[in-house]
Design a protein around this motif. Sequence first.
Motif, PDB file in Angstrom:
ATOM      1  N   ASN A  54      95.505  -7.104  40.929  1.00  0.00           N
ATOM      2  CA  ASN A  54      94.438  -7.777  41.521  1.00  0.00           C
ATOM      3  C   ASN A  54      94.099  -8.797  40.410  1.00  0.00           C
ATOM      4  O   ASN A  54      94.371  -9.116  39.492  1.00  0.00           O
ATOM      5  CB  ASN A  54      93.152  -6.826  41.129  1.00  0.00           C
ATOM      6  N   GLN A  88      92.959 -10.493  50.604  1.00  0.00           N
ATOM      7  CA  GLN A  88      91.493  -9.855  50.194  1.00  0.00           C
ATOM      8  C   GLN A  88      91.768  -8.432  50.623  1.00  0.00           C
ATOM      9  O   GLN A  88      92.424  -7.985  51.619  1.00  0.00           O
ATOM     10  CB  GLN A  88      90.758 -10.450  51.399  1.00  0.00           C
ATOM     11  N   PRO A  89      91.012  -7.586  49.850  1.00  0.00           N
ATOM     12  CA  PRO A  89      91.058  -6.137  50.484  1.00  0.00           C
ATOM     13  C   PRO A  89      90.368  -5.727  51.647  1.00  0.00           C
ATOM     14  O   PRO A  89      89.421  -6.706  51.929  1.00  0.00           O
ATOM     15  CB  PRO A  89      90.317  -5.333  49.104  1.00  0.00           C
ATOM     16  N   PHE A  91      87.896  -3.178  53.515  1.00  0.00           N
ATOM     17  CA  PHE A  91      86.996  -2.103  53.426  1.00  0.00           C
ATOM     18  C   PHE A  91      86.036  -2.005  54.731  1.00  0.00           C
ATOM     19  O   PHE A  91      85.583  -3.116  55.040  1.00  0.00           O
ATOM     20  CB  PHE A  91      85.987  -2.161  52.185  1.00  0.00           C
ATOM     21  N   LYS A  96      81.643  -4.072  49.797  1.00  0.00           N
ATOM     22  CA  LYS A  96      82.973  -3.962  48.983  1.00  0.00           C
ATOM     23  C   LYS A  96      83.832  -5.036  49.185  1.00  0.00           C
ATOM     24  O   LYS A  96      84.591  -5.494  48.305  1.00  0.00           O
ATOM     25  CB  LYS A  96      83.465  -2.571  49.288  1.00  0.00           C
ATOM     26  N   ARG A  97      83.940  -5.465  50.537  1.00  0.00           N
ATOM     27  CA  ARG A  97      85.022  -6.527  50.712  1.00  0.00           C
ATOM     28  C   ARG A  97      84.505  -7.751  49.852  1.00  0.00           C
ATOM     29  O   ARG A  97      85.231  -8.550  49.545  1.00  0.00           O
ATOM     30  CB  ARG A  97      84.601  -7.027  52.252  1.00  0.00           C
ATOM     31  N   LYS A 100      85.161  -6.853  45.703  1.00  0.00           N
ATOM     32  CA  LYS A 100      86.452  -6.556  45.281  1.00  0.00           C
ATOM     33  C   LYS A 100      87.209  -7.660  45.190  1.00  0.00           C
ATOM     34  O   LYS A 100      87.166  -8.873  46.025  1.00  0.00           O
ATOM     35  CB  LYS A 100      87.333  -5.433  46.289  1.00  0.00           C
ATOM     36  N   ARG A 103      94.259  -9.232  45.904  1.00  0.00           N
ATOM     37  CA  ARG A 103      95.500  -9.236  45.043  1.00  0.00           C
ATOM     38  C   ARG A 103      96.169 -10.299  45.314  1.00  0.00           C
ATOM     39  O   ARG A 103      96.269 -11.187  46.227  1.00  0.00           O
ATOM     40  CB  ARG A 103      96.257  -8.021  45.641  1.00  0.00           C
TER      41      ARG A 103
END
Length: 189
Positions: A54, A88-89, A91, A96-97, A100, A103
Motif C-alpha cells: 500500500n 485502487q482497492p 470495497f 472505505k474506497r 483506503k 497498492r
Amino acid sequence: MPRLYENEDVDQSQYYESYLETYISRDIRNLSQVADELTFLNFMGVVAARTATNVNYETLAGEAGISAPTSKHWLSVLVSSGIVALIQPYFNNALKRIIKAPRMYFLDTGLCAHLTRWSSAETLERGSMDGAFFETWVVSEIYKSNLNAGQTPSQDSRTHKSDRRRDESRDSDCPETAPLPEQPVPTDR
C-alpha cells in the motif's frame, strides 16, 4: 524491453543502467522539475523495494530522504510515465474506497529487480521479496493485457482491476477470465 529477449548476450545490468539513464535524462526532464536526479533514482529504488504494498508517502519520503509532498509528486511522475501503476482497492462500501490507500506495482519486474539489486532468478525465487515480485508480475501482466486489449484501467468503482471479478455479461475470451479446459482423466489406473 524486447532487446533483452532477442539477444541472450546482452548484459542485463548494463541494459537497465542505460535504460535508467535515458529515462531520467529524457523523460523525467520533460515531465517534471526533478532537481536532484540521483535522489530521484534512489527514490525509484525505494519504490521498487516497496512494490506490491500500500502507498504510504511518509514512509517513502523517510526512506528516500525527501519530503512527503515530494514523494507524492515523484510517485505521480512514475505513474504518468508508465513505470508504476497504482491500483485502487475495491470495497462495496464507498467510504472505505475513499479512505483506503492504493497498492503500487512496478510494471516491469526486470527493472524492479535491477533497482533492488536482486540479480538472478534464483535469488528472486528464494528471496524475502519472492511473494511481492510474483504479485507484481501477475498484476502487471493483467494490467498490460487490459491496456493492450484497448481497455483503460479505470478508477471507476464498478470496474476496479484489483477486484479481479468480471461481470457475467462480459466475454470470456480474456486469458484471466476464460474457463479452464477440462483435463482428460486417465482411465487405465
